[in-house]
Scaffold this motif. Sequence first.
Motif, PDB file in Angstrom:
ATOM      1  N   ALA A  43       0.847  -1.199   0.000  1.00 53.44           N
ATOM      2  CA  ALA A  43       0.000   0.000   0.000  1.00 53.44           C
ATOM      3  C   ALA A  43       0.883   1.251   0.000  1.00 53.44           C
ATOM      4  O   ALA A  43       1.928   1.292   0.655  1.00 53.44           O
ATOM      5  CB  ALA A  43      -0.908  -0.003   1.218  1.00 53.44           C
ATOM      6  N   VAL A  44       0.447   2.262  -0.731  1.00 53.81           N
ATOM      7  CA  VAL A  44       1.232   3.494  -0.860  1.00 53.81           C
ATOM      8  C   VAL A  44       1.422   4.152   0.507  1.00 53.81           C
ATOM      9  O   VAL A  44       2.491   4.703   0.792  1.00 53.81           O
ATOM     10  CB  VAL A  44       0.556   4.450  -1.868  1.00 53.81           C
ATOM     11  CG1 VAL A  44       1.263   5.790  -1.912  1.00 53.81           C
ATOM     12  CG2 VAL A  44       0.512   3.814  -3.250  1.00 53.81           C
ATOM     13  N   ASP A  45       0.416   4.080   1.372  1.00 56.79           N
ATOM     14  CA  ASP A  45       0.538   4.714   2.690  1.00 56.79           C
ATOM     15  C   ASP A  45       1.467   3.950   3.640  1.00 56.79           C
ATOM     16  O   ASP A  45       1.781   4.428   4.721  1.00 56.79           O
ATOM     17  CB  ASP A  45      -0.832   4.907   3.329  1.00 56.79           C
ATOM     18  CG  ASP A  45      -1.600   3.602   3.532  1.00 56.79           C
ATOM     19  OD1 ASP A  45      -1.137   2.550   3.036  1.00 56.79           O
ATOM     20  OD2 ASP A  45      -2.663   3.638   4.179  1.00 56.79           O
ATOM     21  N   GLN A  46       1.948   2.774   3.222  1.00 60.97           N
ATOM     22  CA  GLN A  46       2.892   2.009   4.041  1.00 60.97           C
ATOM     23  C   GLN A  46       4.341   2.212   3.600  1.00 60.97           C
ATOM     24  O   GLN A  46       5.241   1.569   4.129  1.00 60.97           O
ATOM     25  CB  GLN A  46       2.548   0.518   3.990  1.00 60.97           C
ATOM     26  CG  GLN A  46       1.241   0.181   4.649  1.00 60.97           C
ATOM     27  CD  GLN A  46       0.923  -1.303   4.581  1.00 60.97           C
ATOM     28  OE1 GLN A  46       1.554  -2.047   3.846  1.00 60.97           O
ATOM     29  NE2 GLN A  46      -0.064  -1.721   5.354  1.00 60.97           N
ATOM     30  N   LEU A  47       4.574   3.093   2.645  1.00 60.72           N
ATOM     31  CA  LEU A  47       5.941   3.380   2.195  1.00 60.72           C
ATOM     32  C   LEU A  47       6.698   4.127   3.287  1.00 60.72           C
ATOM     33  O   LEU A  47       6.107   4.933   4.027  1.00 60.72           O
ATOM     34  CB  LEU A  47       5.916   4.232   0.926  1.00 60.72           C
ATOM     35  CG  LEU A  47       5.424   3.548  -0.340  1.00 60.72           C
ATOM     36  CD1 LEU A  47       5.287   4.559  -1.471  1.00 60.72           C
ATOM     37  CD2 LEU A  47       6.380   2.440  -0.749  1.00 60.72           C
ATOM     38  N   PRO A  48       8.011   3.908   3.386  1.00 60.62           N
ATOM     39  CA  PRO A  48       8.815   4.672   4.353  1.00 60.62           C
ATOM     40  C   PRO A  48       8.756   6.167   4.025  1.00 60.62           C
ATOM     41  O   PRO A  48       8.657   6.573   2.868  1.00 60.62           O
ATOM     42  CB  PRO A  48      10.231   4.136   4.148  1.00 60.62           C
ATOM     43  CG  PRO A  48      10.070   2.811   3.501  1.00 60.62           C
ATOM     44  CD  PRO A  48       8.809   2.906   2.694  1.00 60.62           C
ATOM     45  N   GLU A  49       8.829   6.974   5.059  1.00 59.80           N
ATOM     46  CA  GLU A  49       8.759   8.426   4.884  1.00 59.80           C
ATOM     47  C   GLU A  49       9.885   8.937   3.982  1.00 59.80           C
ATOM     48  O   GLU A  49       9.690   9.857   3.196  1.00 59.80           O
ATOM     49  CB  GLU A  49       8.813   9.118   6.251  1.00 59.80           C
ATOM     50  CG  GLU A  49       8.612  10.615   6.163  1.00 59.80           C
ATOM     51  CD  GLU A  49       8.583  11.274   7.529  1.00 59.80           C
ATOM     52  OE1 GLU A  49       8.871  12.484   7.581  1.00 59.80           O
ATOM     53  OE2 GLU A  49       8.292  10.596   8.522  1.00 59.80           O
TER      54      GLU A  49
END
Length: 108
Positions: A43-49
Amino acid sequence: MKKLILTVAIVASGVSTFALSNPILNDQAAVTVVMNDEFQEVAVDQLPEAVTTAVEKDFAGATITKAFVNSSEQYQLILSIEGSNGTVYADKDGNWIKESDISNNTAQ
């Protein structure tokens, strides 16, 4: 006389068989396809900052439409910029990497 003509015809056809050229195969024209089957969608929202920050910094106006990760924590990102799609690769620290440098090693 018939045997002589027949013999000449057979010999001539045998010699002409050796005169045919063999096609030369150019092994430099081979195409190599590299498939990175080890990427799994994430998921895109689980990518590292660090990865999302790098996209915002270096690809202003781009939207991450899909993201994939492999066992070495390298990310394949599908970006959409003004209606065009492109693929980039980054490591977990937000550093850009070339597709040829993708590691197929398992995480240790």
